[in-house]
Design a protein around this motif. Structure first.
Motif, PDB file in Angstrom:
ATOM      1  N   MET A   1       0.831  -1.207   0.000  1.00 43.00           N
ATOM      2  CA  MET A   1       0.000   0.000   0.000  1.00 43.00           C
ATOM      3  C   MET A   1       0.865   1.257   0.000  1.00 43.00           C
ATOM      4  O   MET A   1       0.602   2.214  -0.741  1.00 43.00           O
ATOM      5  N   ILE A   2       1.903   1.256   0.826  1.00 40.70           N
ATOM      6  CA  ILE A   2       2.793   2.417   0.894  1.00 40.70           C
ATOM      7  C   ILE A   2       3.560   2.578  -0.417  1.00 40.70           C
ATOM      8  O   ILE A   2       3.731   3.678  -0.932  1.00 40.70           O
ATOM      9  N   SER A   3       3.989   1.455  -0.979  1.00 41.35           N
ATOM     10  CA  SER A   3       4.674   1.493  -2.271  1.00 41.35           C
ATOM     11  C   SER A   3       3.765   2.060  -3.362  1.00 41.35           C
ATOM     12  O   SER A   3       4.235   2.730  -4.288  1.00 41.35           O
ATOM     13  N   ASN A   4       2.454   1.835  -3.224  1.00 44.53           N
ATOM     14  CA  ASN A   4       1.487   2.332  -4.212  1.00 44.53           C
ATOM     15  C   ASN A   4       1.073   3.776  -3.976  1.00 44.53           C
ATOM     16  O   ASN A   4       0.260   4.300  -4.732  1.00 44.53           O
ATOM     17  N   GLY A   5       1.627   4.414  -2.941  1.00 45.90           N
ATOM     18  CA  GLY A   5       1.375   5.839  -2.765  1.00 45.90           C
ATOM     19  C   GLY A   5       0.756   6.260  -1.452  1.00 45.90           C
ATOM     20  O   GLY A   5       0.534   7.455  -1.222  1.00 45.90           O
ATOM     21  N   MET A   6       0.466   5.323  -0.554  1.00 44.33           N
ATOM     22  CA  MET A   6      -0.133   5.702   0.725  1.00 44.33           C
ATOM     23  C   MET A   6       0.872   6.442   1.593  1.00 44.33           C
ATOM     24  O   MET A   6       1.984   5.978   1.802  1.00 44.33           O
ATOM     25  N   THR A   7       0.469   7.600   2.110  1.00 46.28           N
ATOM     26  CA  THR A   7       1.355   8.406   2.949  1.00 46.28           C
ATOM     27  C   THR A   7       0.932   8.434   4.410  1.00 46.28           C
ATOM     28  O   THR A   7       1.666   8.936   5.263  1.00 46.28           O
ATOM     29  N   GLY A   8      -0.264   7.914   4.708  1.00 46.89           N
ATOM     30  CA  GLY A   8      -0.745   7.909   6.081  1.00 46.89           C
ATOM     31  C   GLY A   8      -1.853   6.893   6.263  1.00 46.89           C
ATOM     32  O   GLY A   8      -2.396   6.369   5.292  1.00 46.89           O
ATOM     33  N   ILE A   9      -2.179   6.628   7.516  1.00 50.65           N
ATOM     34  CA  ILE A   9      -3.205   5.629   7.798  1.00 50.65           C
ATOM     35  C   ILE A   9      -4.057   6.052   8.987  1.00 50.65           C
ATOM     36  O   ILE A   9      -3.581   6.739   9.902  1.00 50.65           O
ATOM     37  N   ARG A  10      -5.317   5.657   8.934  1.00 49.97           N
ATOM     38  CA  ARG A  10      -6.283   5.954  10.007  1.00 49.97           C
ATOM     39  C   ARG A  10      -6.478   4.716  10.871  1.00 49.97           C
ATOM     40  O   ARG A  10      -6.666   3.615  10.364  1.00 49.97           O
ATOM     41  N   VAL A  11      -6.469   4.943  12.179  1.00 47.01           N
ATOM     42  CA  VAL A  11      -6.774   3.888  13.138  1.00 47.01           C
ATOM     43  C   VAL A  11      -8.117   4.246  13.772  1.00 47.01           C
ATOM     44  O   VAL A  11      -8.230   5.256  14.475  1.00 47.01           O
ATOM     45  N   ASN A  12      -9.132   3.452  13.514  1.00 42.90           N
ATOM     46  CA  ASN A  12     -10.490   3.749  13.983  1.00 42.90           C
ATOM     47  C   ASN A  12     -10.670   3.226  15.405  1.00 42.90           C
ATOM     48  O   ASN A  12     -10.612   2.019  15.650  1.00 42.90           O
ATOM     49  N   LEU A  13     -10.912   4.141  16.354  1.00 42.23           N
ATOM     50  CA  LEU A  13     -11.052   3.757  17.755  1.00 42.23           C
ATOM     51  C   LEU A  13     -12.513   3.736  18.208  1.00 42.23           C
ATOM     52  O   LEU A  13     -12.794   3.810  19.403  1.00 42.23           O
ATOM     53  N   SER A  14     -13.437   3.623  17.273  1.00 43.07           N
ATOM     54  CA  SER A  14     -14.855   3.567  17.631  1.00 43.07           C
ATOM     55  C   SER A  14     -15.178   2.316  18.443  1.00 43.07           C
ATOM     56  O   SER A  14     -16.062   2.340  19.305  1.00 43.07           O
ATOM     57  N   HIS A  15     -14.473   1.221  18.169  1.00 48.70           N
ATOM     58  CA  HIS A  15     -14.816  -0.068  18.779  1.00 48.70           C
ATOM     59  C   HIS A  15     -13.682  -0.666  19.604  1.00 48.70           C
ATOM     60  O   HIS A  15     -13.894  -1.665  20.280  1.00 48.70           O
ATOM     61  N   VAL A  16     -12.484  -0.096  19.532  1.00 47.47           N
ATOM     62  CA  VAL A  16     -11.333  -0.664  20.250  1.00 47.47           C
ATOM     63  C   VAL A  16     -10.562   0.463  20.943  1.00 47.47           C
ATOM     64  O   VAL A  16     -10.735   1.640  20.632  1.00 47.47           O
ATOM     65  N   MET A  17      -9.700   0.062  21.870  1.00 43.07           N
ATOM     66  CA  MET A  17      -8.818   1.013  22.532  1.00 43.07           C
ATOM     67  C   MET A  17      -7.485   1.051  21.792  1.00 43.07           C
ATOM     68  O   MET A  17      -7.091   0.082  21.131  1.00 43.07           O
ATOM     69  N   LEU A  18      -6.777   2.158  21.929  1.00 42.17           N
ATOM     70  CA  LEU A  18      -5.510   2.332  21.214  1.00 42.17           C
ATOM     71  C   LEU A  18      -4.495   1.271  21.630  1.00 42.17           C
ATOM     72  O   LEU A  18      -3.713   0.792  20.800  1.00 42.17           O
ATOM     73  N   ALA A  19      -4.509   0.872  22.901  1.00 42.04           N
ATOM     74  CA  ALA A  19      -3.564  -0.146  23.376  1.00 42.04           C
ATOM     75  C   ALA A  19      -3.712  -1.442  22.593  1.00 42.04           C
ATOM     76  O   ALA A  19      -2.731  -2.164  22.366  1.00 42.04           O
TER      77      ALA A  19
END
Length: 331
Positions: A21-39
């Protein structure tokens, strides 16, 4: 250069897929915390960072906070809601907070799971209500709920948000996506929470998801680092044919204030199940960049889609083509 964001999920939670994905141009990513904790996401975030390092990229890692979004409660498994049937809400039904139940009135239209499911309240009491399903679908726990025409005032930062912020700096998080920003007070509350948790360096991405946020945008735009035109819930607050005009209004306000903005939601929705997007989807991406977007993001397309890397290829290549077009027009 425009930022290209994917969303972390089971379909892309491996170092090999993330690297592609990064090789194809992704520069950032979203981590959705609606259902889980960051830990719970620490190992996945480490995989993102390792994949980025392999490609010589410093990724932007955003956490999508819980914020003041209304959600149904927790229950085991899922339930299929069929058009025409009546279901309970609250006690002995779909679990809802008492504060939400008390806001319901007979005749209210209720949207569940970002509007995928639509119902109408037929009875409303102190602890329970009944709802006739108009547009059915499968419902699982912790999905969003919206009561059309009603705005329940909730704190901008939840207790879980505060716990997540305590870990953000150590995990290399670069920014937070704050849901349902409605006022200057919301962002002031966010900034205080960041200060208390030692996260003052995180960028604030203000998600505009209702008409109150649109109406008040100019009054709080200076308190965020980037605006997000979050078309999912925003589209639930109006007739869908009005959404493109509102998107143009928000982009115009941002351009006038020289404030970066991101466009999200269903940019390549068909690619959750298809290897190839629709012509309308790539046109949507192209036009968002022409409108001045500094970032574009996909959600379920990479989180649960059939080919996350291919999604990023189409998103990135279309955005770059739009940037190229803008450059040619300026010559």
């Amino acid at each position: 250069m425009i930022d290209i964001f994917g969303t972390l999920g089971p379909a892309c939670d491996s170092e090999a897929v993330l690297s592609e994905m990064i090789s194809n141009g992704m520069t950032g990513i979203r981590v959705n915390l609606s259902h889980v904790m960051l830990a719970d996401c620490a190992a996945s975030i480490d995989r993102v960072k390792r994949a980025a390092k392999e490609n010589g990229v410093s990724p932007k890692i955003l956490i999508d906070m819980q914020g003041p979004e209304l959600r149904i409660g927790r229950f085991e498994g899922g339930m299929v809601l069929k058009a025409g049937e009546t279901v309970g809400l609250g006690v002995e039904g779909i679990p809802l907070d008492d504060a939400v139940i008390k806001e319901l009135s007979a005749g209210d239209e209720v949207l569940l799971d970002d509007g995928k499911i639509l119902g109408e309240i037929s009875f409303a009491g102190e602890q329970k209500a009944t709802m006739r399903i108009i547009r059915g679908g499968e419902l699982t726990q912790r999905k969003s709920i919206l009561i059309k025409g009603k705005d329940l005032r909730l704190s901008a930062i939840t207790a879980d948000d505060r716990e997540n912020l305590k870990l953000a700096k150590d995990l290399g998080i670069t920014g937070i996506m704050q849901p349902f920003v409605r006022s200057r007070e919301d962002l002031m509350e966010v900034r205080v929470a960041l200060d208390v948790c030692g996260c003052t360096g995180l960028r604030i991405y203000a998600k505009i998801e209702n008409m109150e946020g649109v109406k008040n945008l100019s009054s709080f735009i200076d308190l965020c680092d980037e605006v997000i035109i979050a078309r999912g819930d925003l589209g639930n607050n109006m007739d869908l044919w009005a959404l493109p005009r509102v998107q143009k209004e928000i982009s115009g306000i941002c351009n006038e204030a020289c404030k970066p903005f991101m466009v999200v939601t269903q940019m390549l929705a068909s690619m959750e199940k298809s290897e190839v997007p629709t012509r309308a989807e790539v046109s949507d991406i192209f036009n968002a960049v022409l409108d001045g977007a500094s970032s574009v993001m996909v959600t379920g397309e990479t989180a649960i889609g059939v080919n996350p890397a291919e999604v990023i290829k189409y998103l990135s290549n279309t955005a770059r083509e739009a940037e190229k077009y803008i450059g040619e027009e300026r010559k």
